[in-house]
Design a protein around this motif. Structure first.
Motif, short mmCIF file in Angstrom:
data_model
loop_
_atom_site.label_atom_id
_atom_site.label_comp_id
_atom_site.label_asym_id
_atom_site.label_seq_id
_atom_site.Cartn_x
_atom_site.Cartn_y
_atom_site.Cartn_z
N GLY A 1 0.82 -1.21 0.00
CA GLY A 1 0.00 0.00 0.00
C GLY A 1 0.85 1.26 0.00
N ALA A 2 1.95 1.23 0.73
CA ALA A 2 2.86 2.38 0.74
C ALA A 2 3.49 2.57 -0.63
CB ALA A 2 3.94 2.18 1.80
N LYS A 3 3.85 1.48 -1.31
CA LYS A 3 4.42 1.59 -2.66
C LYS A 3 3.39 2.16 -3.63
CE LYS A 3 7.53 -2.34 -2.23
NZ LYS A 3 7.80 -3.71 -2.71
N VAL A 4 2.13 1.71 -3.49
CA VAL A 4 1.07 2.21 -4.37
C VAL A 4 0.86 3.70 -4.15
CG1 VAL A 4 -1.42 2.09 -4.84
CG2 VAL A 4 -0.08 -0.02 -4.62
N MET A 5 0.82 4.13 -2.90
CA MET A 5 0.63 5.56 -2.61
C MET A 5 1.80 6.39 -3.13
SD MET A 5 -1.16 5.46 1.13
CE MET A 5 -1.15 7.21 1.28
N VAL B 1 9.09 6.16 -18.12
CA VAL B 1 8.53 5.14 -17.22
C VAL B 1 7.75 4.11 -18.02
CG1 VAL B 1 6.79 4.77 -15.42
CG2 VAL B 1 8.45 6.60 -15.17
N LEU B 2 6.91 4.57 -18.93
CA LEU B 2 6.09 3.64 -19.72
C LEU B 2 6.92 2.79 -20.67
CD1 LEU B 2 3.04 5.93 -20.50
CD2 LEU B 2 3.10 3.96 -18.97
N LEU B 3 7.95 3.38 -21.25
CA LEU B 3 8.75 2.66 -22.25
C LEU B 3 9.85 1.80 -21.64
CD1 LEU B 3 9.11 5.44 -24.95
CD2 LEU B 3 7.60 3.44 -25.01
N PHE B 4 10.48 2.27 -20.57
CA PHE B 4 11.67 1.61 -20.07
C PHE B 4 11.56 1.11 -18.63
CE2 PHE B 4 13.14 4.97 -23.06
CZ PHE B 4 13.47 4.12 -24.11
N ARG C 1 10.67 -0.97 -15.26
CA ARG C 1 10.50 -2.38 -14.91
C ARG C 1 9.12 -2.56 -14.31
NH1 ARG C 1 11.39 -4.83 -10.04
NH2 ARG C 1 12.42 -2.95 -9.29
N SER C 2 8.33 -3.47 -14.86
CA SER C 2 6.92 -3.62 -14.48
C SER C 2 6.72 -4.72 -13.44
CB SER C 2 6.11 -3.94 -15.74
OG SER C 2 4.75 -4.09 -15.41
N GLU C 3 5.82 -4.44 -12.48
CA GLU C 3 5.39 -5.42 -11.49
C GLU C 3 3.88 -5.35 -11.41
OE1 GLU C 3 6.91 -4.32 -7.70
OE2 GLU C 3 8.97 -4.87 -8.18
N ARG D 1 -6.11 -5.07 -9.04
CA ARG D 1 -4.87 -5.46 -9.71
C ARG D 1 -4.13 -4.19 -10.06
NH1 ARG D 1 -1.87 -9.93 -10.19
NH2 ARG D 1 -0.98 -10.20 -12.24
N VAL D 2 -2.96 -3.98 -9.45
CA VAL D 2 -2.21 -2.75 -9.69
C VAL D 2 -0.94 -3.06 -10.48
CG1 VAL D 2 -3.07 -1.59 -7.63
CG2 VAL D 2 -0.97 -2.88 -7.49
N THR D 3 -0.58 -2.13 -11.33
CA THR D 3 0.66 -2.23 -12.11
C THR D 3 1.58 -1.10 -11.68
OG1 THR D 3 -0.51 -3.17 -13.99
CG2 THR D 3 1.69 -2.29 -14.40
N LEU D 4 2.70 -1.47 -11.11
CA LEU D 4 3.73 -0.51 -10.72
C LEU D 4 4.89 -0.64 -11.69
CD1 LEU D 4 3.90 -1.07 -6.87
CD2 LEU D 4 3.11 0.98 -8.01
N ARG D 5 5.43 0.47 -12.10
CA ARG D 5 6.66 0.46 -12.91
C ARG D 5 7.72 1.21 -12.14
NH1 ARG D 5 5.98 -1.09 -18.36
NH2 ARG D 5 3.79 -1.27 -18.90
N TRP D 6 8.91 0.66 -12.15
CA TRP D 6 10.03 1.25 -11.42
C TRP D 6 10.96 1.93 -12.41
CZ3 TRP D 6 10.63 1.09 -6.11
CH2 TRP D 6 9.68 0.33 -5.43
N TRP D 7 11.29 3.18 -12.13
CA TRP D 7 12.22 3.95 -12.95
C TRP D 7 13.16 4.71 -12.04
CZ3 TRP D 7 14.24 4.27 -17.49
CH2 TRP D 7 14.83 5.44 -17.93
N ARG D 8 14.44 4.44 -12.18
CA ARG D 8 15.48 5.08 -11.37
C ARG D 8 15.22 4.95 -9.87
NH1 ARG D 8 17.26 10.36 -14.93
NH2 ARG D 8 17.92 9.12 -16.70
N GLY D 9 14.78 3.75 -9.46
CA GLY D 9 14.59 3.45 -8.06
C GLY D 9 13.31 3.98 -7.44
#
Length: 63
Positions: free
Chosen positions: A9-13, A30-33, A35-37, A45-53
């Motif tokens: 929940g903290a990551k989502v917020m 973020v959308l192009l490069f 990393r998707s989780e 169902r949530v999609t998080l993408r990680w960009w530069r930490g």
């Protein structure tokens, strides 16, 4: 609620905040490069993408 749900929940917020504050070029990167989780969180169902930490919330669907 488990510790895993609170952590997710903290990551989502943080992802929502980062996505809203991101500029156009950052959003595209973020959308192009990014990393998707995908996670199930509180019947969504949530999609998080990680960009530069940093997490960015790029999708949410009812599960």
């Amino acid at each position: 609620m488990s510790g895993y749900d609170l952590s997710l929940g903290a990551k989502v917020m943080a992802g929502v905040s980062n996505w809203q504050d991101a500029g156009l070029l950052t959003s595209l990167a973020v959308l192009l490069f990014g990393r998707s989780e995908q996670h199930d969180h509180l019947s969504a169902r949530v999609t998080l993408r990680w960009w530069r930490g940093e997490p960015y919330l790029t999708g949410i669907r009812e599960g």
